[in-house]
Design an enzyme around this catalytic site. Structure first.
Site, PDB file in Angstrom:
ATOM      1  CG  ASP A 104       0.462 -36.821   6.295  1.00  0.00           C
ATOM      2  OD1 ASP A 104      -0.525 -36.080   6.449  1.00  0.00           O
ATOM      3  OD2 ASP A 104       1.380 -36.916   7.126  1.00  0.00           O
ATOM      4  CG  HIS A 274      -5.289 -36.959   5.398  1.00  0.00           C
ATOM      5  ND1 HIS A 274      -4.517 -36.146   4.593  1.00  0.00           N
ATOM      6  CD2 HIS A 274      -4.408 -37.571   6.249  1.00  0.00           C
ATOM      7  CE1 HIS A 274      -3.254 -36.248   4.941  1.00  0.00           C
ATOM      8  NE2 HIS A 274      -3.156 -37.105   5.940  1.00  0.00           N
TER       9      HIS A 274
END
Length: 554
Positions: A104, A274
């Site tokens: 991320d 994610h």
């Protein structure tokens, strides 16, 4: 968590960075994403510490690291500034060169670090991100809805800070959890989830989060646009992403987004949310470790002592022995077309690949090579490539590897893993299992599916004969991890494969060739998995090129 790690508070030019350090071996820096801390790496870091010196850090602004003071242009929170902070931290820990893996926001720091500090970063991995400049340049309605928090958090202060502070539970439960945090069973202990939730109670952390995204919408984007087409990530780059997440929905082929930014990029989707590092820590650790081993600089190979010729004239007169290693669902007659085109001088051996287990098949091939004097060129098709990749570097004078639609496995990787480096393989749907009395399972390609799956560019009658004479491979061999060394790391390699390979997708072939730093890669339009049969002339030319270019070195 982090039982074998020590806590370090490291001074940098702008403030102190908190890190945990554990393990031994080449150094690797792990960076977390939003809205987390270094704790996200707790399982993966422990797995990697068996092979690496692992440094797990809190990004500036997060966790126990210093809080940068916001600036009007948001440069204090730019990925360039954070990359410099963390590079200085690694220097303070004694690591002048290191690999970096970031998820991320940490992935954005990782690729910026590779761009800005190429002399320091030996390999980089960016997890579930594409370059920030690409996100904004490609923004559309799908991005606006799916990544709504990008625009929300980038709004001028103090709007997002106050809205989050008014109801942090709603922001965490309805946004952060919706991204997948905490969804995978048994991966998120309650105390870990509580630690993540408590981050939103700290105004300093919330401010840093918002400044991070403001930088992403402004100065980070400017830095990317300044580098686009002018500077490249010089070290090997690994991209991993959620196979069911936003990136494939937004961008299709994620690696295509990365290719203009890096000299060498490989990657794949992972069946996870994610938060793939916590959802699938073992798989991520295995992929990252295999990538790092494959990205390491090749070491000089010391060959066995004589019997060897001693003068250059004698050496160049020695024609290498060519050893052909067939793959699964085929047999040695699959080399007939190639044999007709190889030099008449010299020795050619078609190794009868047992197809029983990767380790035992490799051991038998190694035994054969140890009996050969002089230089050897190994040529492998399909699973045969996996077998020759595992031959020890000291087994003999191996001077070249030729992969014909073959698996060039990274350490710890299986043929099944390599087939899944990109989507597209349809082999699994065509296999017929046959349980073995002594344990294990043989697999055949169903005869009625053999032609379309394996050799669509051959005549139907030839495909029918091959379907009848195919030799099975055990299911266990296909999913057996490779050993800890890959021969292509120290021996030059050549790759040739077909555009329409249904067993190993063409994208997977490209990844394997790129990470092996192939001397030559040939992709044949319209060719199937049996490119060595259907395009024997072109494949023979690749083998001859390997022979010619290694003649003096032999």
């Amino acid at each position: 968590m982090f039982e074998r790690f020590t806590e370090r508070t490291v001074a940098t030019g702008r403030g102190t960075v908190f890190a945990r350090v554990g393990g031994s071996g080449p150094p690797i820096l792990l960076l977390h994403g939003y809205p987390q801390t270094h704790l996200m790496w707790h399982t993966t870091a422990a797995l990697l510490s068996d092979r690496y010196t692992v440094v797990v850090a809190d990004l500036p602004g997060y966790g126990a690291s210093f809080r940068p003071t916001p600036t009007p242009d948001h440069a204090a929170h730019s990925k360039r500034a954070l990359a410099l902070d963390l590079t200085e931290a690694m220097s303070a820990l004694g690591h002048d060169a290191f690999a970096v893996v970031g998820h991320d926001r940490g992935g954005r720091v990782a690729y910026r670090m590779a761009l800005d500090h190429p002399e320091r970063v030996t390999a980089a991995a960016a997890l579930d991100v594409v370059p920030t400049g690409e996100v904004w340049a490609r923004a559309d309605a799908a991005m606006a809805l799916g990544y709504w928090h990008w625009a929300f958090l980038a709004q001028p202060a103090p709007l997002p800070e106050r809205l989050i502070g008014a109801d942090p539970d709603a922001f965490f439960d309805l946004h952060v959890r919706a991204l997948g945090l905490g969804a995978a069973p048994d991966r998120y202990p309650p105390d870990l989830m509580a630690a993540y939730r408590e981050l939103l109670d700290d105004p300093g952390t919330v401010e840093a989060i918002c400044e991070d995204y403001r930088a992403g919408a402004g100065i980070d984007r400017e830095h990317d646009e300044a580098d686009r087409g002018r500077r490249y990530i010089e070290c090997p780059l690994l991209a991993l992403w959620s196979a069911r997440g936003a990136l494939p929905r937004f961008y299709g082929d994620v690696l295509d987004v990365w290719r203009p930014w890096a000299r060498r990029v490989a990657g794949r989707g992972v069946d996870a949310s994610h938060f793939l590092v916590e959802d699938q820590p073992e798989q991520v650790a295995e992929i990252v470790s295999g990538f790092l081993v494959g990205s390491a600089p090749a070491r000089r190979r010391f060959r066995r002592p004589p019997p060897r010729p001693h003068t250059l004239e004698e050496r160049t007169e020695m024609t290498p022995t060519i050893v052909l290693v067939h793959g699964a669902y085929a047999e040695s007659s699959s080399w007939d077309g190639l044999l007709d085109r190889l030099p008449s001088e010299g020795r050619v051996i078609a190794f009868a690949n047992p197809l029983r287990s990767l380790a035992s098949d490799t051991a038998l091939l190694t035994d054969l090579i140890r009996t050969l004097d002089g230089p050897v060129v190994l040529v492998g098709h399909s699973y045969g490539g996996a077998v020759l990749s595992g031959v020890p570097a000291d087994a003999g004078d191996v001077v070249a590897l030729v992969y014909i639609a073959g698996f060039a496995l990274a350490p710890g990787e299986s043929a099944g893993d390599a087939s899944a480096l990109v989507p597209g393989s349809t082999l699994g749907d065509t296999l017929v299992p046959v349980p073995l009395a002594g344990g294990g399972t043989d697999t055949y390609i169903a005869e009625d599916k053999y032609h379309a799956q394996f050799c669509a560019d051959l005549p139907a009658d030839q495909a029918a004969r091959m379907a009848i004479t195919q030799r099975p491979v055990t299911q266990e061999a296909l999913f057996e991890p490779a050993g800890q060394q890959a021969l292509w790391q120290t021996v030059p390699s050549w790759f040739v494969f077909g555009e329409l390979d249904h067993n190993i997708p063409v994208g997977a072939h490209r990844i394997m060739a790129e990470r092996a730093d192939a001397r030559r890669t040939v992709e044949i339009a319209g060719a199937s998995h049996v490119v060595g049969i259907s395009h024997a002339e072109e494949v023979a030319n690749v083998v001859l090129d390997a022979l010619d270019r290694t003649a003096v070195a032999s």
